[in-house]
Design a protein around this motif. Structure first.
Motif, PDB file in Angstrom:
ATOM      1  N   ASN A 233       0.830  -1.211   0.000  1.00 28.29           N
ATOM      2  CA  ASN A 233       0.000   0.000   0.000  1.00 28.29           C
ATOM      3  C   ASN A 233       0.864   1.261   0.000  1.00 28.29           C
ATOM      4  O   ASN A 233       0.556   2.237   0.689  1.00 28.29           O
ATOM      5  N   ALA A 234       1.902   1.235  -0.790  1.00 29.56           N
ATOM      6  CA  ALA A 234       2.861   2.356  -0.816  1.00 29.56           C
ATOM      7  C   ALA A 234       2.193   3.674  -1.196  1.00 29.56           C
ATOM      8  O   ALA A 234       2.513   4.729  -0.638  1.00 29.56           O
ATOM      9  N   GLU A 235       1.251   3.630  -2.119  1.00 30.90           N
ATOM     10  CA  GLU A 235       0.583   4.854  -2.563  1.00 30.90           C
ATOM     11  C   GLU A 235      -0.211   5.483  -1.418  1.00 30.90           C
ATOM     12  O   GLU A 235      -0.180   6.703  -1.228  1.00 30.90           O
ATOM     13  N   GLU A 236      -0.907   4.644  -0.642  1.00 30.55           N
ATOM     14  CA  GLU A 236      -1.698   5.147   0.485  1.00 30.55           C
ATOM     15  C   GLU A 236      -0.804   5.697   1.595  1.00 30.55           C
ATOM     16  O   GLU A 236      -1.116   6.711   2.217  1.00 30.55           O
ATOM     17  N   ILE A 237       0.323   5.022   1.848  1.00 24.97           N
ATOM     18  CA  ILE A 237       1.265   5.507   2.866  1.00 24.97           C
ATOM     19  C   ILE A 237       1.839   6.858   2.441  1.00 24.97           C
ATOM     20  O   ILE A 237       1.998   7.771   3.260  1.00 24.97           O
ATOM     21  N   GLU A 238       2.111   6.988   1.156  1.00 26.94           N
ATOM     22  CA  GLU A 238       2.618   8.257   0.631  1.00 26.94           C
ATOM     23  C   GLU A 238       1.594   9.376   0.824  1.00 26.94           C
ATOM     24  O   GLU A 238       1.929  10.477   1.267  1.00 26.94           O
ATOM     25  N   LYS A 239       0.339   9.084   0.525  1.00 29.08           N
ATOM     26  CA  LYS A 239      -0.729  10.079   0.684  1.00 29.08           C
ATOM     27  C   LYS A 239      -0.928  10.434   2.153  1.00 29.08           C
ATOM     28  O   LYS A 239      -1.114  11.605   2.502  1.00 29.08           O
ATOM     29  N   PHE A 240      -0.883   9.422   3.013  1.00 27.34           N
ATOM     30  CA  PHE A 240      -1.041   9.641   4.454  1.00 27.34           C
ATOM     31  C   PHE A 240       0.051  10.575   4.970  1.00 27.34           C
ATOM     32  O   PHE A 240      -0.212  11.529   5.714  1.00 27.34           O
ATOM     33  N   THR A 241       1.278  10.309   4.565  1.00 28.28           N
ATOM     34  CA  THR A 241       2.418  11.103   5.026  1.00 28.28           C
ATOM     35  C   THR A 241       2.349  12.533   4.497  1.00 28.28           C
ATOM     36  O   THR A 241       2.684  13.483   5.207  1.00 28.28           O
ATOM     37  N   ARG A 242       1.887  12.679   3.270  1.00 23.93           N
ATOM     38  CA  ARG A 242       1.754  14.018   2.692  1.00 23.93           C
ATOM     39  C   ARG A 242       0.696  14.828   3.452  1.00 23.93           C
ATOM     40  O   ARG A 242       0.889  16.013   3.725  1.00 23.93           O
ATOM     41  N   ALA A 243      -0.421  14.185   3.808  1.00 23.11           N
ATOM     42  CA  ALA A 243      -1.468  14.858   4.583  1.00 23.11           C
ATOM     43  C   ALA A 243      -0.947  15.265   5.954  1.00 23.11           C
ATOM     44  O   ALA A 243      -1.236  16.359   6.456  1.00 23.11           O
ATOM     45  N   LEU A 244      -0.171  14.382   6.566  1.00 25.52           N
ATOM     46  CA  LEU A 244       0.414  14.676   7.874  1.00 25.52           C
ATOM     47  C   LEU A 244       1.352  15.878   7.792  1.00 25.52           C
ATOM     48  O   LEU A 244       1.315  16.766   8.653  1.00 25.52           O
ATOM     49  N   TYR A 245       2.182  15.910   6.758  1.00 24.55           N
ATOM     50  CA  TYR A 245       3.130  17.021   6.605  1.00 24.55           C
ATOM     51  C   TYR A 245       2.391  18.352   6.431  1.00 24.55           C
ATOM     52  O   TYR A 245       2.791  19.375   6.989  1.00 24.55           O
ATOM     53  N   LYS A 246       1.292  18.337   5.678  1.00 23.42           N
ATOM     54  CA  LYS A 246       0.477  19.549   5.532  1.00 23.42           C
ATOM     55  C   LYS A 246       0.005  20.022   6.907  1.00 23.42           C
ATOM     56  O   LYS A 246       0.027  21.218   7.209  1.00 23.42           O
ATOM     57  N   ALA A 247      -0.425  19.073   7.728  1.00 14.67           N
ATOM     58  CA  ALA A 247      -0.914  19.412   9.068  1.00 14.67           C
ATOM     59  C   ALA A 247       0.205  19.928   9.959  1.00 14.67           C
ATOM     60  O   ALA A 247       0.016  20.869  10.737  1.00 14.67           O
ATOM     61  N   GLN A 248       1.382  19.327   9.858  1.00 14.18           N
ATOM     62  CA  GLN A 248       2.521  19.776  10.657  1.00 14.18           C
ATOM     63  C   GLN A 248       2.902  21.205  10.307  1.00 14.18           C
ATOM     64  O   GLN A 248       3.205  22.010  11.197  1.00 14.18           O
ATOM     65  N   GLN A 249       2.875  21.517   9.034  1.00 22.17           N
ATOM     66  CA  GLN A 249       3.181  22.879   8.603  1.00 22.17           C
ATOM     67  C   GLN A 249       2.080  23.851   9.036  1.00 22.17           C
ATOM     68  O   GLN A 249       2.349  24.991   9.409  1.00 22.17           O
ATOM     69  N   TRP A 250       0.842  23.385   9.018  1.00 20.42           N
ATOM     70  CA  TRP A 250      -0.290  24.208   9.456  1.00 20.42           C
ATOM     71  C   TRP A 250      -0.147  24.546  10.938  1.00 20.42           C
ATOM     72  O   TRP A 250      -0.343  25.695  11.346  1.00 20.42           O
ATOM     73  N   VAL A 251       0.205  23.560  11.739  1.00 15.79           N
ATOM     74  CA  VAL A 251       0.406  23.771  13.173  1.00 15.79           C
ATOM     75  C   VAL A 251       1.561  24.730  13.419  1.00 15.79           C
ATOM     76  O   VAL A 251       1.497  25.608  14.283  1.00 15.79           O
ATOM     77  N   GLU A 252       2.605  24.588  12.636  1.00 14.19           N
ATOM     78  CA  GLU A 252       3.786  25.438  12.796  1.00 14.19           C
ATOM     79  C   GLU A 252       3.469  26.905  12.511  1.00 14.19           C
ATOM     80  O   GLU A 252       4.023  27.805  13.157  1.00 14.19           O
ATOM     81  N   THR A 253       2.569  27.160  11.569  1.00 11.15           N
ATOM     82  CA  THR A 253       2.322  28.534  11.125  1.00 11.15           C
ATOM     83  C   THR A 253       1.049  29.161  11.709  1.00 11.15           C
ATOM     84  O   THR A 253       0.711  30.299  11.374  1.00 11.15           O
ATOM     85  N   HIS A 254       0.340  28.422  12.561  1.00  9.04           N
ATOM     86  CA  HIS A 254      -0.875  28.950  13.164  1.00  9.04           C
ATOM     87  C   HIS A 254      -0.722  29.074  14.678  1.00  9.04           C
ATOM     88  O   HIS A 254       0.104  28.400  15.296  1.00  9.04           O
ATOM     89  N   SER A 255      -1.537  29.945  15.240  1.00 11.58           N
ATOM     90  CA  SER A 255      -1.464  30.208  16.681  1.00 11.58           C
ATOM     91  C   SER A 255      -2.092  29.073  17.483  1.00 11.58           C
ATOM     92  O   SER A 255      -2.851  28.253  16.952  1.00 11.58           O
TER      93      SER A 255
END
Length: 333
Positions: A233-255
């Motif tokens: 399920n490499a494609e799904e793991i890739e998508k999962f990780t990409r979604a997580l990274y978006k969230a990590q960046q969102w947390v970093e840039t929001h109050s």
């Protein structure tokens, strides 16, 4: 004119019927991934942001999240096929590998990079020093888990032998530690948020120190899956990780206030001001990883802490149980 109006109204009506059907079809097309989290905590804020802000859905994923309360139970759930992905301490993957397996559990995305627990005193302490713990009854975490190992690492750093200088209690199930302290067991306890702050608000205890601040960076909680699942399920793991990274960046840039508002639906029984306070505390000490890469330095620090606690079965190379390819691709994308 009337014919044109009728045609227009028919066209609009058709659109109104088609749009919901299309939306339902898109929802049905989402790939479901079952995720088992070791506990339910504001400590995992980026995960809940990824859910609430729709980052997983943007990647075509539907997350079936359940809390499995404790490292042993979480890993058992993953190994038995009850979950596709586990969010748990990286040490569990080392334990599984050391017992011998043809299908090791692989860490593919890091969520937190410090310990998430706090030292809570039953009595209010002015001018706290670690020396004050000597001779006290300390309600610690489960033996062999990251909270316990980091706790002992920090205690030893401050010249305290947890097994000879304290009355150390470690036989209480993870989910019941807070209740045991609230019922009168222990002078000090090691607790996650928001429980630590709730106890402080209710006068049941007082936060006197942060284990995360004291211990330094370590891959405290990571997303992991069986090697076979990742391969298939490499494609799904890739998508999962990409979604997580978006969230990590969102947390970093929001109050902290914005993050609290985003994740409040996952903590309905917790006051939003308390959620904000906890997030601010975790952000200040750098607990939330800003990207999903579990690097070699952190991996080695983890094993040093395990070794210090006498819980490391054997040293295992970073490349054996860590796959950073998905995290690196998420960042590059």
């Amino acid at each position: 004119m009337i014919k044109s109006l009728k045609f227009f109204m028919t066209f609009v009506l058709a659109l109104l019927l088609i749009i919901p059907i299309t939306a339902c079809s898109q929802k049905e097309d989402l790939k479901t991934l079952r995720v088992a989290e070791v506990t339910h905590s504001i400590f995992y804020a980026p995960q809940y942001v990824a859910l609430s802000e729709g980052f997983f859905e943007e990647e075509g994923l539907k997350i079936d999240l359940k809390t499995t309360w404790g490292g042993d139970k979480t890993m058992t759930t993953l190994l038995s096929g009850g979950a596709d992905i586990a969010l748990v301490g990286s040490e569990t993957s080392i334990y599984v590998y050391s017992q011998g397996t043809n299908d090791p559990v692989i860490n593919f995305a890091q969520l937190t990079q410090t310990d998430g627990t706090f030292l809570v005193s039953r009595k209010k302490v002015d001018n706290f020093s670690w020396e004050q713990l000597k001779g006290s009854t300390f309600l610690g975490q489960r033996k062999g888990g990251m909270p316990q190992m980091v706790g002992e690492f920090v205690l030893k750093k401050h010249g305290i032998d947890p097994h000879s200088d304290l009355n150390l209690i470690q036989n209480i199930d993870f989910a019941n530690i807070a209740n045991a302290f609230a019922s009168g067991t222990g002078d000090y306890v090691q607790l996650f948020e928001p429980t630590a702050s709730i106890f402080e608000q209710e006068g049941k205890g007082y936060i006197v120190a942060s284990f995360g601040t004291e211990s330094g960076r370590v891959p405290y909680t990571t997303f992991m899956a069986k090697q076979s699942f990742i391969k298939e399920n490499a494609e799904e793991i890739e998508k999962f990780t990409r979604a997580l990274y978006k969230a990590q960046q969102w947390v970093e840039t929001h109050s902290a206030a914005e993050i609290a508002k985003s994740i409040q639906p996952y903590f309905e029984d917790t006051d939003i001001q308390l959620i904000e306070k906890v997030i601010e505390r975790y952000k200040k000490q750098g607990s939330y990883a800003t990207n999903p890469i579990l690097d070699e330095g952190e991996w080695n620090n983890l094993q040093d802490i395990m070794d210090e606690a006498g819980e490391l079965p054997k040293r295992i190379e970073h490349k054996t149980l860590v796959n950073t390819s998905f995290a690196k691709k998420a960042i590059d994308d």
